[in-house]
Design a protein around this motif. Structure first.
Motif, PDB file in Angstrom:
ATOM      1  N   PHE A 194      73.370  27.389  -7.013  1.00 21.68           N
ATOM      2  CA  PHE A 194      73.473  28.829  -6.458  1.00 21.68           C
ATOM      3  C   PHE A 194      72.106  29.575  -6.890  1.00 21.68           C
ATOM      4  O   PHE A 194      71.738  29.680  -8.097  1.00 21.68           O
ATOM      5  N   LEU A 196      70.505  33.115  -6.719  1.00 19.64           N
ATOM      6  CA  LEU A 196      70.597  34.466  -6.725  1.00 19.64           C
ATOM      7  C   LEU A 196      69.558  35.072  -7.482  1.00 19.64           C
ATOM      8  O   LEU A 196      68.638  35.798  -7.019  1.00 19.64           O
ATOM      9  N   THR A 197      69.507  34.827  -8.871  1.00 18.81           N
ATOM     10  CA  THR A 197      68.728  35.666  -9.689  1.00 18.81           C
ATOM     11  C   THR A 197      67.295  35.398  -9.488  1.00 18.81           C
ATOM     12  O   THR A 197      66.695  34.284  -9.039  1.00 18.81           O
ATOM     13  N   GLY A 202      68.270  40.679 -11.585  1.00 16.38           N
ATOM     14  CA  GLY A 202      69.491  39.780 -12.506  1.00 16.38           C
ATOM     15  C   GLY A 202      70.562  40.652 -12.153  1.00 16.38           C
ATOM     16  O   GLY A 202      71.475  40.481 -11.188  1.00 16.38           O
ATOM     17  N   SER A 203      70.705  41.675 -13.239  1.00 17.73           N
ATOM     18  CA  SER A 203      71.687  42.419 -13.010  1.00 17.73           C
ATOM     19  C   SER A 203      71.822  43.546 -11.555  1.00 17.73           C
ATOM     20  O   SER A 203      72.809  43.826 -11.072  1.00 17.73           O
ATOM     21  N   PHE A 227      66.161  30.886 -13.182  1.00 14.74           N
ATOM     22  CA  PHE A 227      67.251  30.521 -13.928  1.00 14.74           C
ATOM     23  C   PHE A 227      68.417  29.692 -13.165  1.00 14.74           C
ATOM     24  O   PHE A 227      69.633  29.616 -13.237  1.00 14.74           O
ATOM     25  N   SER A 229      70.742  26.915 -12.162  1.00 19.64           N
ATOM     26  CA  SER A 229      71.288  25.851 -12.734  1.00 19.64           C
ATOM     27  C   SER A 229      71.504  24.620 -11.722  1.00 19.64           C
ATOM     28  O   SER A 229      71.829  24.888 -10.481  1.00 19.64           O
ATOM     29  N   GLU A 435      76.884  39.634 -16.810  1.00 17.94           N
ATOM     30  CA  GLU A 435      76.934  40.084 -18.210  1.00 17.94           C
ATOM     31  C   GLU A 435      78.372  40.838 -18.438  1.00 17.94           C
ATOM     32  O   GLU A 435      78.392  41.607 -17.612  1.00 17.94           O
ATOM     33  N   MET A 438      78.260  44.717 -18.301  1.00 19.50           N
ATOM     34  CA  MET A 438      78.332  44.978 -16.705  1.00 19.50           C
ATOM     35  C   MET A 438      79.464  44.887 -16.100  1.00 19.50           C
ATOM     36  O   MET A 438      79.865  45.597 -15.025  1.00 19.50           O
ATOM     37  N   GLN A 546      78.589  55.487 -19.469  1.00 21.99           N
ATOM     38  CA  GLN A 546      78.970  53.840 -19.339  1.00 21.99           C
ATOM     39  C   GLN A 546      79.717  53.341 -20.464  1.00 21.99           C
ATOM     40  O   GLN A 546      80.518  52.478 -20.600  1.00 21.99           O
TER      41      GLN A 546
HETATM   42  C1  LIG Z   1      72.042  29.296 -18.950  1.00 21.17           C
HETATM   43  C2  LIG Z   1      71.914  30.254 -17.625  1.00 21.17           C
HETATM   44  C3  LIG Z   1      72.250  29.711 -16.207  1.00 21.17           C
HETATM   45  C4  LIG Z   1      72.078  30.549 -15.239  1.00 21.17           C
HETATM   46  N1  LIG Z   1      72.500  29.982 -14.011  1.00 21.17           N
HETATM   47  C5  LIG Z   1      72.186  30.735 -12.936  1.00 21.17           C
HETATM   48  C6  LIG Z   1      72.232  30.123 -11.619  1.00 21.17           C
HETATM   49  O1  LIG Z   1      72.659  28.953 -11.464  1.00 21.17           O
HETATM   50  N2  LIG Z   1      72.058  30.966 -10.690  1.00 21.17           N
HETATM   51  C7  LIG Z   1      71.587  32.294 -10.669  1.00 21.17           C
HETATM   52  O2  LIG Z   1      71.371  32.846  -9.613  1.00 21.17           O
HETATM   53  N3  LIG Z   1      71.257  32.817 -11.723  1.00 21.17           N
HETATM   54  C8  LIG Z   1      71.784  32.155 -12.841  1.00 21.17           C
HETATM   55  N4  LIG Z   1      71.514  32.594 -14.175  1.00 21.17           N
HETATM   56  C9  LIG Z   1      71.024  33.851 -14.284  1.00 21.17           C
HETATM   57  C10 LIG Z   1      72.176  35.139 -14.942  1.00 21.17           C
HETATM   58  O3  LIG Z   1      72.969  35.025 -13.875  1.00 21.17           O
HETATM   59  C11 LIG Z   1      71.352  36.470 -15.323  1.00 21.17           C
HETATM   60  O4  LIG Z   1      70.702  36.006 -16.232  1.00 21.17           O
HETATM   61  C12 LIG Z   1      72.328  37.595 -15.174  1.00 21.17           C
HETATM   62  O5  LIG Z   1      72.828  37.877 -13.975  1.00 21.17           O
HETATM   63  C13 LIG Z   1      71.602  38.807 -16.160  1.00 21.17           C
HETATM   64  O6  LIG Z   1      70.493  38.971 -15.306  1.00 21.17           O
HETATM   65  P1  LIG Z   1      69.252  39.215 -16.208  1.00 21.17           P
HETATM   66  O7  LIG Z   1      69.176  38.184 -17.091  1.00 21.17           O
HETATM   67  O8  LIG Z   1      68.117  39.330 -15.352  1.00 21.17           O
HETATM   68  O9  LIG Z   1      69.458  40.575 -16.981  1.00 21.17           O
HETATM   69  P2  LIG Z   1      68.815  41.814 -16.778  1.00 21.17           P
HETATM   70  O10 LIG Z   1      68.922  42.400 -15.383  1.00 21.17           O
HETATM   71  O11 LIG Z   1      67.308  42.035 -17.089  1.00 21.17           O
HETATM   72  O12 LIG Z   1      69.629  42.742 -17.595  1.00 21.17           O
HETATM   73  C14 LIG Z   1      69.570  42.428 -19.252  1.00 21.17           C
HETATM   74  C15 LIG Z   1      70.744  43.368 -19.786  1.00 21.17           C
HETATM   75  O13 LIG Z   1      70.384  44.935 -19.591  1.00 21.17           O
HETATM   76  C16 LIG Z   1      71.751  45.584 -19.704  1.00 21.17           C
HETATM   77  N5  LIG Z   1      71.718  46.623 -18.183  1.00 21.17           N
HETATM   78  C17 LIG Z   1      70.915  46.033 -16.952  1.00 21.17           C
HETATM   79  N6  LIG Z   1      71.149  46.952 -16.069  1.00 21.17           N
HETATM   80  C18 LIG Z   1      71.854  47.791 -16.485  1.00 21.17           C
HETATM   81  C19 LIG Z   1      72.667  49.196 -15.974  1.00 21.17           C
HETATM   82  N7  LIG Z   1      72.502  49.442 -14.991  1.00 21.17           N
HETATM   83  N8  LIG Z   1      73.441  49.774 -16.917  1.00 21.17           N
HETATM   84  C20 LIG Z   1      73.409  49.502 -18.387  1.00 21.17           C
HETATM   85  N9  LIG Z   1      73.081  48.449 -18.675  1.00 21.17           N
HETATM   86  C21 LIG Z   1      72.203  47.407 -17.812  1.00 21.17           C
HETATM   87  C22 LIG Z   1      72.890  44.539 -19.309  1.00 21.17           C
HETATM   88  O14 LIG Z   1      73.270  44.518 -20.688  1.00 21.17           O
HETATM   89  C23 LIG Z   1      72.116  43.354 -19.087  1.00 21.17           C
HETATM   90  O15 LIG Z   1      72.713  42.162 -19.509  1.00 21.17           O
HETATM   91  C24 LIG Z   1      71.614  31.993 -15.390  1.00 21.17           C
HETATM   92  C25 LIG Z   1      71.307  32.436 -16.717  1.00 21.17           C
HETATM   93  C26 LIG Z   1      71.374  31.509 -17.860  1.00 21.17           C
HETATM   94  C27 LIG Z   1      70.931  32.107 -19.095  1.00 21.17           C
END
Ligand SMILES: Cc1cc2nc3c(=O)[nH]c(=O)nc-3n(C[C@H](O)[C@H](O)[C@H](O)COP(=O)(O)OP(=O)(O)OC[C@H]3O[C@@H](n4cnc5c(N)ncnc54)[C@H](O)[C@@H]3O)c2cc1C
Length: 632
Positions: A194, A196-197, A202-203, A227, A229, A435, A438, A546
């Motif tokens: 999948f 998406l990221t 991400g978030s 990222f 998988s 996360e 979130m 929040q």
């Molecule tokens: C091992 C692994 C496997 C993965 N596999 C997949 C996959 O198969 N497919 C895929 O699409 N993705 C995958 N991911 C990505 C994963 O889903 C994202 O890392 C996750 O959704 C968080 O996005 P980010 O890392 O960009 O965090 P960011 O968007 O950079 O956010 C970082 C942190 O900031 C805080 N934050 C962000 N926005 C806000 C807000 N508005 N208010 C308050 N706090 C906030 C949260 O605590 C958040 O965790 C994988 C990640 C890992 C580590």
């Protein structure tokens, strides 16, 4: 009466309950996520939508709908059972022979092919397309069993079947798309992931940049995913991208070799190190237009949310299996390790850790059983699956660090040790598929949305239209405006205050579990007034509170876990499971009520730990025991 109302005509749903802050741009972007969420909602019949879901009703209805928190033992069709047992045997054999991973440390192609031959990858695919059509309520706990043997093999099936291509094609594909993709997804000829990221998204899913532009009968894809998988050449991905500026999903068969149009991006990643996780770089890759999935309502995010719900339940199942692995490693070690003249299994601290871990396992098992059954019943299950995801991932993190690592001491950090080798795998579920904090806010948002829209939005809109920024009931003009519009809300408040406590209709269950279930029901019912007070206090500024939102959300979630685990344990024959659920319930109550554990609790949890060290725990049978390192 409202105290912090702003002059803002935007809808309550789009502004007050967004996860972001105040700016118009943020409101617009989170509004887009809200609309996608509403579109998903409309895919479900009214009685299965969020505001009729068990978690929502437990807070806002009169009386907790206990029967909707009670799971049953799933019926597993014999042909599904056969595939499951054969798949478990394959994984067990390779783990024992140490042949599960290839020279790069990834689950080997031979293992993937053997699993394919037995039908592992087709478990969730309909029989019509070559799968075995397993009910989700049978599939999810099965993945928990697989995770007791190997978490990566279990994780791959979750990626493929829930968030990868299987669920989107099966749920949203046309008959032609199903016929094109499902047979090879079922046979394992195509394994899927999948995507998406993105580096910038991400978030924040509204920041997606990857685009697909239609040219003739093909889409031309540009952009970068991160990222992902199970991303490897030749695999299939559900790609979320923008088409005409709206999120969409294309099923993309990744090319079998890299080119100017497509490259894989590799990086070192500590977590999920036994599977491929890579970035995908699209620079004009052509994808047949027929590969675009179009849901009856909504867009690409609608599709993404659907699969994520399932993925969150299997993530919890995987956590339950991994925690069993940790428990299975702690028992022989605690018997072996002698300090100050006695094995550490005789020490209260170690017994407490074992007892506590058993409680977490029962909690995760109960949520898997409950959520997977709700999804099979046709519920959307958004809030419930979030509870499972957060509980499973947080429990696993706690189990790994506070319970297993501390018990294994320095050996935890040796190469080859089950804790040290897999530490990142135990932590990462807190981040992927959303996360936890979130998601806690999303849970809260779903919980308060209807109440806010029904009672607060009309008041806000009317006051804004009347140009009243800080309403004061003592001001006759304000009072007049409020009297007209606030009546339904006042009626709700009066009814709440007059509401009698209705005893929950619990099934026959052992008294200690009943007491915990009653506590959970009572407190869930009390949450409505507390949440209403928070809405009243913060109004449109709630989006920025929040910390309060996550705290309230967390408490509701803890109560739901307490209720589910008590009901689930009550229908198990094992006394150890009963005691484990009691211990979990007590730990949750301590946190909820800021209570200090009393001596009775310590006796209960240490006796449980002692009993498990002596007599074992259900579900440890499948586990290949890990070696004790650095014997003396
Ligand atoms: C091992 C692994 C496997 C993965 N596999 C997949 C996959 O198969 N497919 C895929 O699409 N993705 C995958 N991911 C990505 C994963 O889903 C994202 O890392 C996750 O959704 C968080 O996005 P980010 O890392 O960009 O965090 P960011 O968007 O950079 O956010 C970082 C942190 O900031 C805080 N934050 C962000 N926005 C806000 C807000 N508005 N208010 C308050 N706090 C906030 C949260 O605590 C958040 O965790 C994988 C990640 C890992 C580590």
């Amino acid at each position: 009466m409202p105290t912090e109302l702003e002059d803002n005509p935007t809808s309550f749903a789009e502004t007050a309950l967004t996860l972001g802050g105040k700016s118009a741009e943020e409101a617009r972007r989170t509004g887009a996520v809200d609309r996608a969420d509403e579109q998903v909602e409309r895919l479900f019949t009214p009685e299965h939508q969020t505001n009729r879901s068990p978690a929502h009703r437990a807070v806002w209805d009169r009386g907790v709908p206990v029967s909707e928190f009670t799971s049953t033992t799933p019926v597993v069709p014999p042909e599904v059972q056969r595939v499951m047992e054969a798949s478990l045997a394959i994984a067990r054999r390779h783990v024992t022979a140490r042949t599960l991973f290839d020279s790069a440390g990834k689950v080997g192609d031979e293992v993937l092919a053997e699993l394919a031959a037995e039908g592992y990858w087709g478990l969730l695919v309909d029989k019509d397309y070559g799968g075995s059509g397993a009910p989700f309520a049978a599939f999810a706990p099965f993945l928990g069993r697989m995770a007791t043997i190997d978490g990566t093999v279990a994780g791959l099936a979750s990626i493929h079947g829930c968030i990868g291509a299987v669920d989107p094609v099966q749920t949203f594909g046309t008959p032609e798309q199903r016929a094109k993709f499902l047979p090879r997804l079922a046979s394992g000829e195509s394994l899927s992931g999948f995507a998406l990221t993105e580096p910038c998204a991400g978030s924040d899913l509204t920041a997606l940049c990857t685009t697909a532009r239609l040219e003739g009968d093909q889409y031309i894809v540009h952009g970068e995913k991160l990222f992902i998988s199970n991303a490897a050449l030749g695999r299939t991905v559900g790609l979320v991208c923008l088409i005409d500026e709206r999120p969409a999903v294309l099923i993309v068969d990744l090319p079998s070799s890299e080119s100017d149009q497509f490259q894989l991006k590799t990086y070192g990643l500590h977590a999920l190190r036994h599977l491929h996780n890579r970035g995908l770089v699209f620079n004009g890759l052509r994808v047949p237009a027929e590969n675009r999935l179009t849901p009856p309502r909504g867009d690409g995010l609608t599709i993404a949310y659907h699969g994520l719900n399932r993925g969150r339940v299997t993530l919890c199942a995987n956590a339950a299996g991994s925690m069993r692995q940790l428990l299975a490693s702690m028992i022989p070690w605690s018997k072996f390790r002698v300090t100050y003249g006695a094995a550490i299994e005789k020490r209260e601290l170690v017994q407490r850790r074992i007892g506590e871990l058993a409680g977490l396992i029962v909690g995760a098992d109960s949520l898997v059983a409950w959520c997977s059954e709700l999804l099979d019943k046709g519920y959307r299950g958004e809030m419930e699956c979030i509870v499972a995801k957060i509980f499973g991932s947080e429990a696993l993190k706690h189990a790994a660090i506070e319970l297993a690592m501390k018990t294994h001491g320095g050996r935890s950090f040796l190469h080859g040790h089950p804790v040290g080798d897999n530490l990142h795998d135990f932590l990462a579920p807190c981040i992927y598929e959303g996360e936890g904090e979130m998601l806690s806010m999303s849970f809260f948002k779903s919980l308060v949305k209807q109440h806010g829209q029904t009672y607060f939005e009309p008041i806000g809109k009317t006051l804004a239209a009347a140009g009243i920024k800080n309403p004061n009931p003592l001001n006759p003009r304000h009072a007049l405006v409020l009297a007209r519009v606030a009546r339904p809300y006042l009626r709700w408040q009066i009814a709440e205050r007059l509401r009698w406590r209705t005893a929950p209709e619990l099934p026959a269950m052992p008294a200690p579990l009943r007491r915990r279930a009653e506590f959970a029901c009572d407190e869930l019912q009390r949450m409505s007034r507390e949440i209403d007070g928070t809405l009243r206090k913060f109004q449109l500024k709630l989006a920025d509170r929040q910390c309060r939102m996550t705290e309230l959300s967390r408490r509701c979630q803890d109560l739901i876990v307490m209720l589910c685990s008590s009901l689930y344990a009550a229908r198990q024959s094992s006394e150890v499971v009963h005691h484990a659920a009691e211990v979990l319930g007590d730990s949750l109550r301590h946190r909820l009520a800021n209570e200090r554990p009393d001596n009775k609790f310590y006796r209960r949890v240490t006796q449980l730990g002692e009993a498990i060290a002596e007599g074992g725990f259900p579900g440890l049978e499948e586990i290949v025991p890990s070696e004790i390192l650095m014997r003396y």
